[in-house]
Design an enzyme around this catalytic site. Structure first.
Site, PDB file in Angstrom:
ATOM      1  N   ASP A 314       1.176  -0.847  -0.503  1.00 33.10           N
ATOM      2  CA  ASP A 314      -0.138  -0.311   0.096  1.00 33.10           C
ATOM      3  C   ASP A 314       1.150   1.591   0.009  1.00 33.10           C
ATOM      4  OD1 ASP A 314      -2.262   1.806   0.481  1.00 33.10           O
ATOM      5  OD2 ASP A 314      -3.640  -0.199   1.104  1.00 33.10           O
ATOM      6  N   HIS A 384      -2.849   3.902  -4.416  1.00 34.74           N
ATOM      7  CA  HIS A 384      -1.706   3.045  -3.104  1.00 34.74           C
ATOM      8  C   HIS A 384      -0.426   2.308  -4.025  1.00 34.74           C
ATOM      9  CE1 HIS A 384      -5.577   2.950  -0.701  1.00 34.74           C
ATOM     10  NE2 HIS A 384      -5.787   2.601  -1.691  1.00 34.74           N
ATOM     11  N   GLU A 449      -9.913   3.304  -5.666  1.00 31.41           N
ATOM     12  CA  GLU A 449      -9.090   4.157  -4.935  1.00 31.41           C
ATOM     13  C   GLU A 449      -7.583   4.766  -5.472  1.00 31.41           C
ATOM     14  OE1 GLU A 449     -10.907   4.172  -0.266  1.00 31.41           O
ATOM     15  OE2 GLU A 449      -8.646   3.957  -0.749  1.00 31.41           O
ATOM     16  N   TYR A 542     -16.174  -4.076   7.127  1.00 38.49           N
ATOM     17  CA  TYR A 542     -15.308  -4.569   7.695  1.00 38.49           C
ATOM     18  C   TYR A 542     -14.377  -3.530   9.287  1.00 38.49           C
ATOM     19  CZ  TYR A 542     -13.602  -2.091   2.637  1.00 38.49           C
ATOM     20  OH  TYR A 542     -13.021  -2.568   1.753  1.00 38.49           O
ATOM     21  N   TRP A 592      -8.298  -3.877   8.180  1.00 37.89           N
ATOM     22  CA  TRP A 592      -7.958  -2.658   7.739  1.00 37.89           C
ATOM     23  C   TRP A 592      -6.775  -2.433   9.333  1.00 37.89           C
ATOM     24  CZ3 TRP A 592      -6.881  -2.268   2.715  1.00 37.89           C
ATOM     25  CH2 TRP A 592      -7.845  -2.840   1.732  1.00 37.89           C
TER      26      TRP A 592
END
Length: 639
Positions: A314, A384, A449, A542, A592
């Protein structure tokens, strides 16, 4: 332990601007005056308006890294504090974890000194404590099973066998399977009484193993009588799941005999609801040692989850050793005040790193395979990619203006450029090593993203757009990802990605699996476009999301809050039209790590929601029961 020399106290007040403001006070607890310094803190609640800071000069920000200077000439004497306010925030703070996660000061001679931080206080409103996550629950059948089986028709007994053991003349592979589940149990519950023995016991009960090709590959049947237990299975996975069920039953009955019993007679007929029963772990934002990764895989096996989705790269770090590019795990993992990557998400004055060697990866993959857990690696591209671009600056278009775009997390120019030829050479070499390390048929390539506007200031990208007739960021992304899919197909692998892989024309739906994370409706839209789908919506699955609105409840809040009851009740299949249900391949929890600064935070946020998702992945919808689950969940192993 060194005494604390400096401490940063903080509070948030909702009326300090459109998104409220922070008040920070740095206390000098040392015995010497403090002068000519700068203060750095990391926070997920980011500053976007430098002019909204008072009694401090905002110097710079990089994603979650914030640096300030005190008023000119300020000297903090021992015992004194310097206060300043920070407004112009990109969002409101909603929880105690939305403030500073770490801090340090930099002196004029370049030294960096640690600063302790305190919890973020809430001013002007009542700071509510976390709510109770689990009710006492209720049991209709007194059996400790997670996930609950597809069918159970059994009576509880008054006593319980001391151990269960393979019956005489069991095949060697059946005995080994019992030993492996026994080893799993010992790792998860080292202080508890073992459920199995490999040798007969007069106080125990034998397990008779029977291969049954009529069962589904991951299914099993258990038949209980006073003299023996028969375990029918079609594959080694089904045998493992049947043995795990026996271990859970005996462990629960022994741990809390007032609630749980072992079966006296009857049967369990069981099989999973979905083929993809996954759990993701982000090891880029925070590094987890190999032993912790293996421990999590053990927990997944205990809950009959069969996919470990390993998010290895990432913006914050590249964690996988790639021998063709050694700087990925030298320059691309170090975060610190003077390192290639600035401190983020709880890093302070001391540099931090961490990556997985190829030998460690092989050991983790082998450990998982022995438990019928498939390890799916993720290399997150094209966005990322800050860590990769820091490690390999030649991947950037040198003519592109710096900070020509920013990601949603605030990273500048963080996406691999589809118009740089080296991008494809780089990916080819990474995938060559990846497929040697990971036998999984799947490779996850991220695809999420990418900031709208990425690459549009790159002369190379503009030329590529003209040559190929591409329009905008997402057409460029689709161009790159189609080449990536060709690379993976040539290596015998299937492309897996986040739902944004479908943007800009996407990639071919055939042989592609996409994960719907933004909201549940996205999954249905992807299925309509012909993609196979795994549902992992942030609003329910999540596990970094806060579990209640209370200020003192830790976690993120962009997708709202997800109580364990909400996570348990969510039905991924519920809104799918009947004709699209065949496209739904399974469900997945996502861990995450932005908020996971301690093992306590990890366990608080992940449990009991992880076993709740495991039950959604395994148990038929009509057999789910929140109160039963709540009664059994306290038996869950944790990290």
């Amino acid at each position: 332990m060194q005494p604390v020399a400096y401490r940063l106290e903080s509070a948030w007040q909702p009326d300090g601007g459109p998104n409220g403001c922070f008040t920070f006070t740095l206390f000098n607890l040392s015995e010497a005056p403090l002068r000519e310094f700068r203060l750095v803190y990391t926070s997920l609640t980011r500053v976007i308006d430098a002019d909204a800071c008072k009694n401090a000069t905002f110097l710079r920000r990089n994603a979650n890294f914030h640096e300030f200077a005190p008023p000119e000439g300020l000297t903090l004497q021992p015992g004194e504090g310097w206060s300043f306010t920070v407004g112009g925030l990109h969002r409101q703070a909603r929880h105690c974890t939305d403030g500073a996660k770490s801090a340090y000061i930099t002196l004029s001679d370049g030294r960096h000194l640690p600063v302790a931080i305190s919890d973020l206080l809430l001013e002007g409103e009542t700071s509510e404590p976390p709510a109770v996550r689990l009710l006492a629950g209720r049991l209709n059948l007194p059996f400790a099973l997670q996930p609950w089986p597809a069918m159970i028709d059994a009576l509880p007994g008054e006593g319980l066998p001391v151990v269960l053991y393979p019956a005489e003349r069991s095949r060697p592979e059946d005995v080994r399977a019992a030993s492996e589940v026994l080893a799993l149990f010992h790792r998860l519950f080292p202080g508890s009484h073992a459920p199995f023995s490999l040798m007969p016991s007069g106080q125990g009960r034998p397990i008779v193993f029977a291969k049954n090709g009529d069962l589904e590959p991951e299914g099993y049947e258990l038949h209980f009588s006073s003299g023996e237990i028969r375990l029918d299975y079609a594959s080694s996975a089904g045998r493992q799941y049947g043995l795990t069920t026996l271990a859970q039953l005996l462990h629960g009955a022994r741990t809390d005999s007032s609630k749980f019993r072992f079966l006296a007679s009857g049967s369990i007929s069981d099989r999973p609801r979905y083929g993809w029963r996954g759990c993701h772990l982000d090891v880029s934002r925070q590094f987890y040692p190999t032993a912790d990764v293996m421990r999590l895989i053990d927990v997944l096996a205990w809950f009959k989850l069969n996919i470990f989705h390993w998010h290895l790269t990432d913006d914050e770090a590249w964690r996988l050793e790639i021998k063709a590019y050694p700087t990925l795990t030298t320059l691309g993992v170090l975060r610190g005040p003077d390192e290639p990557l600035l401190p983020q998400l709880g890093n302070g004055a001391e540099p931090v790193g961490g990556f997985y060697s190829q030998d460690e990866v092989k050991a983790i993959v082998a450990h998982a395979a022995g438990l019928h857990v498939e390890v799916v690696p993720e290399i997150d591209i094209p966005g990322h990619s800050t860590a990769a671009l820091v490690a390999l600056p030649q991947l950037a278009d040198g003519q592109e203006a710096p900070e020509s775009y920013h990601s949603v997390q605030g990273y500048p120019n963080n996406a691999l450029n589809p118009a740089v030829p080296l991008t494809y050479e780089f990916l080819e070499k990474v995938f060559d090593e990846l497929v040697e390390l990971f036998p999984s048929r799947y490779v996850h390539i991220g695809g999420d993203e990418v900031a709208d506007g990425s690459w549009l200031a790159s002369p190379l990208a503009r030329r590529l757009m003209e040559e190929e007739g591409l329009s905008g960021t997402f057409a460029l992304q689709s161009y790159l990802l189609n080449k990536v899919k060709q690379m993976l197909t040539a290596r015998g692998r299937m492309l897996v990605g986040w739902n944004e892989v479908a943007h800009g024309g996407g990639v071919g739906a055939e042989g592609t699996l996409l994960m719907a994370w933004e909201n549940p409706k996205v999954g249905i839209e992807l299925a309509r476009e012909g993609y196979d789908v795994v549902m992992t919506p942030g609003q329910a699955y999540y596990l970094d999301m806060a579990q209640a609105d209370a200020w003192q409840e830790p976690g993120a809040s962009w997708a709202g809050t997800a109580t364990p009851a909400h996570t348990y009740a969510y039905e991924a299949e519920g809104e799918f039209p009947e004709e699209l249900k065949s496209r739904l391949k399974g469900v997945q929890a996502c861990i995450w790590s932005e908020h996971f600064l301690s093992r306590d935070y990890f366990n608080h946020l992940v449990f009991p929601r992880l076993p709740a998702i495991a039950e959604a992945a395994w148990t038929p919808a009509e057999k789910k029961d929140w109160l039963r689950f709540a009664a059994i969940a306290p038996l869950s192993p944790m990290l």
